[in-house]
Design an enzyme around this catalytic site. Structure first.
Site, PDB file in Angstrom:
ATOM      1  CE  LYS A  16     -15.875 -10.419   0.105  1.00  0.00           C
ATOM      2  NZ  LYS A  16     -14.525  -9.833   0.130  1.00  0.00           N
ATOM      3  CD  GLN A 221     -13.184 -15.895  -2.945  1.00  0.00           C
ATOM      4  OE1 GLN A 221     -14.076 -16.274  -3.677  1.00  0.00           O
ATOM      5  NE2 GLN A 221     -13.029 -16.368  -1.733  1.00  0.00           N
TER       6      GLN A 221
HETATM    7  P1  GDP Z   1     -14.197  -9.607   3.931  1.00  0.00           P
HETATM    8  O1  GDP Z   1     -13.449 -10.827   3.530  1.00  0.00           O
HETATM    9  O2  GDP Z   1     -14.548  -8.725   2.780  1.00  0.00           O
HETATM   10  O3  GDP Z   1     -15.408  -9.900   4.784  1.00  0.00           O
HETATM   11  O4  GDP Z   1     -13.197  -8.762   4.837  1.00  0.00           O
HETATM   12  P2  GDP Z   1     -12.232  -9.348   6.005  1.00  0.00           P
HETATM   13  O5  GDP Z   1     -13.065  -9.677   7.179  1.00  0.00           O
HETATM   14  O6  GDP Z   1     -11.342 -10.401   5.473  1.00  0.00           O
HETATM   15  O7  GDP Z   1     -11.301  -8.110   6.249  1.00  0.00           O
HETATM   16  C1  GDP Z   1     -11.789  -6.878   6.665  1.00  0.00           C
HETATM   17  C2  GDP Z   1     -11.099  -6.523   7.986  1.00  0.00           C
HETATM   18  O8  GDP Z   1     -11.303  -5.162   8.258  1.00  0.00           O
HETATM   19  C3  GDP Z   1     -11.669  -7.273   9.175  1.00  0.00           C
HETATM   20  O9  GDP Z   1     -10.654  -7.461  10.116  1.00  0.00           O
HETATM   21  C4  GDP Z   1     -12.724  -6.312   9.710  1.00  0.00           C
HETATM   22  O10 GDP Z   1     -12.980  -6.481  11.098  1.00  0.00           O
HETATM   23  C5  GDP Z   1     -12.059  -4.987   9.453  1.00  0.00           C
HETATM   24  N1  GDP Z   1     -12.954  -3.868   9.163  1.00  0.00           N
HETATM   25  C6  GDP Z   1     -14.125  -3.871   8.479  1.00  0.00           C
HETATM   26  N2  GDP Z   1     -14.585  -2.593   8.348  1.00  0.00           N
HETATM   27  C7  GDP Z   1     -13.687  -1.794   8.949  1.00  0.00           C
HETATM   28  C8  GDP Z   1     -13.586  -0.381   9.110  1.00  0.00           C
HETATM   29  O11 GDP Z   1     -14.404   0.406   8.655  1.00  0.00           O
HETATM   30  N3  GDP Z   1     -12.487   0.075   9.777  1.00  0.00           N
HETATM   31  C9  GDP Z   1     -11.529  -0.753  10.279  1.00  0.00           C
HETATM   32  N4  GDP Z   1     -10.500  -0.203  10.912  1.00  0.00           N
HETATM   33  N5  GDP Z   1     -11.592  -2.079  10.155  1.00  0.00           N
HETATM   34  C10 GDP Z   1     -12.648  -2.594   9.475  1.00  0.00           C
HETATM   35  P1  IMO Z   2     -12.620 -12.915   1.021  1.00  0.00           P
HETATM   36  O1  IMO Z   2     -13.969 -13.488   0.682  1.00  0.00           O
HETATM   37  C1  IMO Z   2      -8.554 -12.085  -0.325  1.00  0.00           C
HETATM   38  C2  IMO Z   2      -6.748 -14.972  -3.097  1.00  0.00           C
HETATM   39  C3  IMO Z   2      -5.582 -15.806  -2.593  1.00  0.00           C
HETATM   40  C4  IMO Z   2      -4.834 -16.020  -3.904  1.00  0.00           C
HETATM   41  C5  IMO Z   2      -5.947 -16.174  -4.926  1.00  0.00           C
HETATM   42  C6  IMO Z   2      -6.307 -17.610  -5.252  1.00  0.00           C
HETATM   43  O2  IMO Z   2     -12.252 -13.064   2.449  1.00  0.00           O
HETATM   44  O3  IMO Z   2     -12.474 -11.543   0.488  1.00  0.00           O
HETATM   45  P2  IMO Z   2      -7.616 -19.532  -3.936  1.00  0.00           P
HETATM   46  O4  IMO Z   2      -7.347 -20.164  -2.606  1.00  0.00           O
HETATM   47  O5  IMO Z   2      -8.952 -18.896  -4.057  1.00  0.00           O
HETATM   48  O6  IMO Z   2      -7.344 -20.441  -5.079  1.00  0.00           O
HETATM   49  O7  IMO Z   2      -6.505 -18.346  -4.052  1.00  0.00           O
HETATM   50  O8  IMO Z   2      -7.079 -15.516  -4.370  1.00  0.00           O
HETATM   51  N1  IMO Z   2      -7.967 -15.046  -2.250  1.00  0.00           N
HETATM   52  C7  IMO Z   2      -8.402 -14.063  -1.459  1.00  0.00           C
HETATM   53  N2  IMO Z   2      -7.843 -12.871  -1.154  1.00  0.00           N
HETATM   54  N3  IMO Z   2      -9.762 -12.405   0.186  1.00  0.00           N
HETATM   55  C8  IMO Z   2     -10.340 -13.586  -0.122  1.00  0.00           C
HETATM   56  O9  IMO Z   2     -11.593 -13.900   0.254  1.00  0.00           O
HETATM   57  C9  IMO Z   2      -9.635 -14.490  -0.947  1.00  0.00           C
HETATM   58  N4  IMO Z   2      -9.898 -15.723  -1.436  1.00  0.00           N
HETATM   59  C10 IMO Z   2      -8.869 -16.048  -2.245  1.00  0.00           C
HETATM   60  O10 IMO Z   2      -4.816 -15.112  -1.642  1.00  0.00           O
HETATM   61  O11 IMO Z   2      -4.104 -14.858  -4.229  1.00  0.00           O
END
Ligand code: GDP
Ligand code: IMO
Ligand code: MG
Length: 424
Positions: A16, A221
């Site tokens: 995201k 999330q």
């Molecule tokens: P969010 O919580 O939805 O913002 O996602 P996160 O940042 O927790 O996890 C997504 C991970 O995938 C991060 O390490 C990003 O840098 C990486 N990422 C996002 N888009 C891509 C993609 O298209 N390819 C790869 N290989 N990594 C990506």
């Molecule tokens: P983003 O925004 C993935 C998961 C936790 C746990 C459950 C409840 O980065 O996608 P909490 O601390 O919210 O009470 O935990 O939800 N969890 C996530 N998993 N991405 C997240 O956020 C999360 N935020 C909470 O691992 O299973």
């Protein structure tokens, strides 16, 4: 104008942060509407990597207003650390970030309660992020919470009453702790918070809309972690779905525009709880390794598996998704065969409607698709897409009945491909 919403369709971490950053130039305002520092949103550009927890992902692009909405739970201490680390890297956000007075505060004792509840659940624990999210939302709903706006009125009394209540619960759980240091740092952070514009965000956002300003709401999330529709009780404590944007920003459903639903080309989950397509074999390890599937904030290994279209269809329905965004396609670049779960086998019956509960009786039913076995990470346009990749996109669009408008082929801002159609 209307508010466009971007939200996760799986179990979080879909990417995201990256896409909000990519879409930010189109918008005047970026707003978070739920969740808190349980989120970890990663952005990569110009060779730098940033992880945001409470601050919206529109913060890096100049001239944009970023809002932390009333539906968010805010830990002043983690917020201060986050804002200070951005300032240290040359991004002073004080003028660009507004915080809702109605956002609830995460107290130091909320974090302790989170840990104490998890410990008391033993093997049934949720695997929370330990940030006090559940206890803070519990206090909100039970009408005991403290809000950012309370900072301005009789705060100490309200804090003392909440702390005493929490300590009674902690004692009943035999949880031992010492929060002297944490509490002192938390109070310092409260003072820091006061330098930001603490606003009535529902008024501000609706005024922006009246003035024809464009607003992008950034979900945290994912739909399968939604407190009502996710894999309860292994969920977070907020409404992560599109409706959460209305309550979390004070926006009427009539003012919701596009709903961008974002998903990985496969699937991951972190923490406990059911995950029908989870792989426990070499393929799962390969997805984890190629996708660098470790939590952005906690560093926890993410569980990996194939895409689950039963769950994804449900998420599309609940959110009214109008445009899809597929992330991490590049992670599948080397696979010969790609599997997609199109139904669940439950007690000998094939089910395509997401059931009340997904437990160990759910067996995924897969179809096999040909992999494209081509490095897509340097591609710039959909004209370069391999035939098998186009077939995968068409298959998903047919199943989900929504167009895939953006494809991400790597973590960097630049590794993003917009798919244009005649209407665009
Ligand atoms: P969010 O919580 O939805 O913002 O996602 P996160 O940042 O927790 O996890 C997504 C991970 O995938 C991060 O390490 C990003 O840098 C990486 N990422 C996002 N888009 C891509 C993609 O298209 N390819 C790869 N290989 N990594 C990506
Ligand atoms: P983003 O925004 C993935 C998961 C936790 C746990 C459950 C409840 O980065 O996608 P909490 O601390 O919210 O009470 O935990 O939800 N969890 C996530 N998993 N991405 C997240 O956020 C999360 N935020 C909470 O691992 O299973
Ligand atoms: Mg994340």
């Amino acid at each position: 104008m209307k508010v466009d919403v971007l939200l996760g369709l799986q179990w979080g971490d879909e990417g995201k942060g990256k896409v909000v950053d990519v879409l930010t130039p189109k918008y005047d305002v970026i707003a978070r509407f739920q969740g808190g520092p349980n989120a970890g949103h990663t952005l990569e550009f110009n060779g730098e990597k940033y992880i945001l927890r409470s601050i919206p992902s529109g913060i890096f692009q100049g001239g944009k207003v970023n809002v932390i909405g009333n539906g968010v739970v805010l830990d002043p201490l983690l917020f201060k650390e986050e804002a200070e680390s951005l300032a240290a890297s040359g991004h002073d956000i004080t003028e660009r970030l507004f915080i809702s007075k109605k956002a609830h505060l995460i107290l130091p004792t909320h974090r302790l309660l989170d840990a104490a509840y998890e410990a008391s659940k033993g093997s049934g624990k949720i695997g929370t992020t330990g940030k006090g999210i559940g206890p803070a939302y519990t206090d909100k709903v039970s009408r005991n919470g403290l809000r950012v706006g309370d900072l301005l009125h009789h705060f100490d009394e309200k804090y003392k009453a909440a702390k005493e209540r929490h300590e009674t619960i902690l004692r009943s759980l035999n949880y031992t702790y010492d929060i002297t240091d944490l509490e002192a740092r938390w109070f310092e952070a409260l003072e820091y918070l006061k330098r930001f514009r603490l606003i009535d965000s529902e008024h501000v956002i609706n005024t922006f809309l009246d003035e024809d300003k464009s607003v992008l709401a950034e979900g945290a999330q994912g739909t399968m972690l939604d407190v009502d529709f996710g894999s309860y009780p292994f969920v977070t404590s907020s409404n992560t779905i599109c409706a959460g944007c209305c309550t979390g920003l004070g926006v009427s459903p009539r003012n919701i525009g596009e709903v961008y639903g974002i998903f990985k080309a496969y699937c991951t989950r972190v923490g406990s709880g059911p995950f029908p397509t989870e792989l426990f074999d070499d393929t799962g390890d390969r997805l984890c390794e190629l996708g660098h599937e470790f939590g952005s904030v906690t560093g926890r290994k993410r569980r990996c598996g194939w895409i689950d279209l039963v769950a994804l269809k449900y998420a599309v329905m609940i959110n009214g998704v109008s445009k899809l965004i597929m992330m991490k396609s590049d992670v599948l670049d080397s696979f010969e065969t790609i599997k997609a779960c199109v139904a669940y086998q439950i007690d000998g019956k094939e089910v395509t409607e997401f059931p009340f509960e997904i437990d160990e009786n759910v067996e995924p039913v897969y179809v096999d698709l040909s992999g494209w076995q081509t490095d897509m990470t340097k591609m710039k346009s959909e004209d370069e897409f391999p035939e098998e990749f186009n077939a995968y996109l068409t298959f998903l669009e047919d199943e989900l009945n929504v167009p895939i408008k953006i494809v991400s082929v790597g973590p960097d801002r630049e590794q993003t491909i917009i798919r244009y159609t005649e209407e665009d």
